[in-house]
Design a protein around this motif. Structure first.
Motif, mmCIF file in Angstrom:
data_model
loop_
_atom_site.group_PDB
_atom_site.id
_atom_site.type_symbol
_atom_site.label_atom_id
_atom_site.label_comp_id
_atom_site.label_asym_id
_atom_site.label_seq_id
_atom_site.Cartn_x
_atom_site.Cartn_y
_atom_site.Cartn_z
ATOM 1 N N GLU A 96 0.833 -1.202 0.000
ATOM 2 C CA GLU A 96 0.000 0.000 0.000
ATOM 3 C C GLU A 96 0.869 1.253 0.000
ATOM 4 O O GLU A 96 0.578 2.228 -0.701
ATOM 5 C CB GLU A 96 -0.936 0.003 1.210
ATOM 6 N N LYS A 97 1.941 1.223 0.769
ATOM 7 C CA LYS A 97 2.834 2.377 0.829
ATOM 8 C C LYS A 97 3.585 2.545 -0.484
ATOM 9 O O LYS A 97 3.751 3.674 -0.974
ATOM 10 C CB LYS A 97 3.827 2.237 1.982
ATOM 11 N N SER A 98 4.025 1.444 -1.080
ATOM 12 C CA SER A 98 4.763 1.535 -2.337
ATOM 13 C C SER A 98 3.886 2.118 -3.442
ATOM 14 O O SER A 98 4.329 2.957 -4.229
ATOM 15 C CB SER A 98 5.297 0.159 -2.753
ATOM 16 N N THR A 125 11.879 -8.327 8.868
ATOM 17 C CA THR A 125 13.082 -8.118 8.079
ATOM 18 C C THR A 125 13.342 -6.621 7.967
ATOM 19 O O THR A 125 12.765 -5.827 8.718
ATOM 20 C CB THR A 125 12.940 -8.774 6.685
ATOM 21 N N TYR A 126 14.200 -6.224 7.039
ATOM 22 C CA TYR A 126 14.541 -4.812 6.871
ATOM 23 C C TYR A 126 13.497 -4.155 5.963
ATOM 24 O O TYR A 126 13.555 -4.249 4.746
ATOM 25 C CB TYR A 126 15.942 -4.684 6.295
ATOM 26 N N LYS A 127 12.558 -3.486 6.590
ATOM 27 C CA LYS A 127 11.362 -2.983 5.910
ATOM 28 C C LYS A 127 11.677 -2.012 4.773
ATOM 29 O O LYS A 127 11.168 -2.156 3.659
ATOM 30 C CB LYS A 127 10.443 -2.314 6.935
ATOM 31 N N ASN A 128 12.501 -1.003 5.042
ATOM 32 C CA ASN A 128 12.765 0.020 4.032
ATOM 33 C C ASN A 128 13.496 -0.543 2.822
ATOM 34 O O ASN A 128 13.279 -0.092 1.683
ATOM 35 C CB ASN A 128 13.563 1.182 4.632
ATOM 36 N N GLU A 129 14.381 -1.515 3.052
ATOM 37 C CA GLU A 129 15.083 -2.125 1.925
ATOM 38 C C GLU A 129 14.115 -2.872 1.012
ATOM 39 O O GLU A 129 14.201 -2.785 -0.210
ATOM 40 C CB GLU A 129 16.170 -3.080 2.437
ATOM 41 N N LEU A 130 13.168 -3.599 1.614
ATOM 42 C CA LEU A 130 12.184 -4.306 0.802
ATOM 43 C C LEU A 130 11.271 -3.313 0.086
ATOM 44 O O LEU A 130 10.931 -3.504 -1.085
ATOM 45 C CB LEU A 130 11.354 -5.249 1.675
ATOM 46 N N LEU A 131 10.900 -2.239 0.777
ATOM 47 C CA LEU A 131 10.073 -1.202 0.161
ATOM 48 C C LEU A 131 10.785 -0.596 -1.043
ATOM 49 O O LEU A 131 10.190 -0.406 -2.108
ATOM 50 C CB LEU A 131 9.759 -0.110 1.187
ATOM 51 N N GLN A 132 12.060 -0.309 -0.880
ATOM 52 C CA GLN A 132 12.838 0.275 -1.966
ATOM 53 C C GLN A 132 12.885 -0.675 -3.162
ATOM 54 O O GLN A 132 12.777 -0.244 -4.319
ATOM 55 C CB GLN A 132 14.256 0.595 -1.495
#
Length: 238
Positions: A96-98, A125-132
């Motif tokens: 949703e954020k992406s 896990t590492y949230k921002n890395e997956l988001l990126q």
């Protein structure tokens, strides 16, 4: 190792440039709303037909739009914060954020967006890395649509829990990728874009998924359809 770190730094700089472009897309329509509201108030005031209801409604709309712009700044700021610890989050909320980041561009291109996310999936896990990674791959799809000039643009995303891993699939019909190019797409500085391509986006995605998330990423292309598959292992899942 030093060369690898320099490539990662270059990748992050390229990603930041992409995000600045996304901010421009995000802000254009809300700023237009504020400008229109103010212009309407001025005209009605000059014509002496400005009533209290119109004034209050316009001020409320401006206030809500400003809040939205402020929240967008916070989202983009958080996006570039480095993750030092793993956090738990629902995968569908990450999607949703992406989509929130790039929905303006999707709307401008009239893209049909279909989502099938298992809402029970919780990752640690590492949230921002997956988001990126997700944003980068979806942005690639948007760029492909732009260059291919596809008439009916379709973007499908899905996420399923399979055995000991989660599979995230992102698929577009933006023209596909030549089979001779596919083996090279994760190499640094290799770009399929006709212009303005740094060749670092997919390299960064590959590095994040394989080295940070301990998963696998694979891209396949058949005819005009390109499918990106990301597998995150069970140990990264709550």
């Amino acid at each position: 190792k030093r060369q690898h770190e320099e490539l990662i730094a270059s990748s992050r700089n390229a990603a930041m440039g992409e995000m600045i472009s996304m901010i421009a897309h995000q802000w254009r329509q809300p700023l237009s709303v504020v400008n229109t509201s103010i212009a309407t108030l001025k005209v009605k005031q000059e014509l002496e037909i400005l009533d209290e209801q119109t004034l209050n409604e316009s001020l409320t709309q401006i206030e809500n739009t400003v809040i939205y712009l402020s929240e967008t700044i916070n989202d983009f700021r958080d996006y570039f914060k480095p993750n030092k610890i793993k956090t738990e989050f629902h995968l569908f909320e990450l999607f949703e954020k992406s989509i929130h980041f790039i929905k303006a561009e999707m709307s401008n291109q009239n893209i049909e967006y279909n989502e099938d996310i298992d809402k029970t999936i919780i990752l640690k896990t590492y949230k921002n890395e997956l988001l990126q990674t997700i944003i980068n791959i979806i942005k690639n799809s948007l760029d492909a649509f732009h260059e291919a000039q596809q008439t009916h643009k379709i973007l499908n995303v899905s996420a399923k829990h399979k055995y000991n891993y989660v599979t995230i699939t992102i698929q577009d019909n933006g023209g596909g990728i030549d089979k001779e190019i596919l083996p090279k797409i994760f190499e640094p500085y290799f770009s399929t874009k006709s212009k303005n391509g740094t060749g670092l986006g997919l390299y960064m995605c590959h590095t994040i998924v394989t080295e940070h998330l301990h998963g696998k990423i694979h891209i396949e292309s058949v005819d005009e359809t390109t499918t990106t598959i990301i597998n995150i292992p069970f140990e990264e899942i709550k």
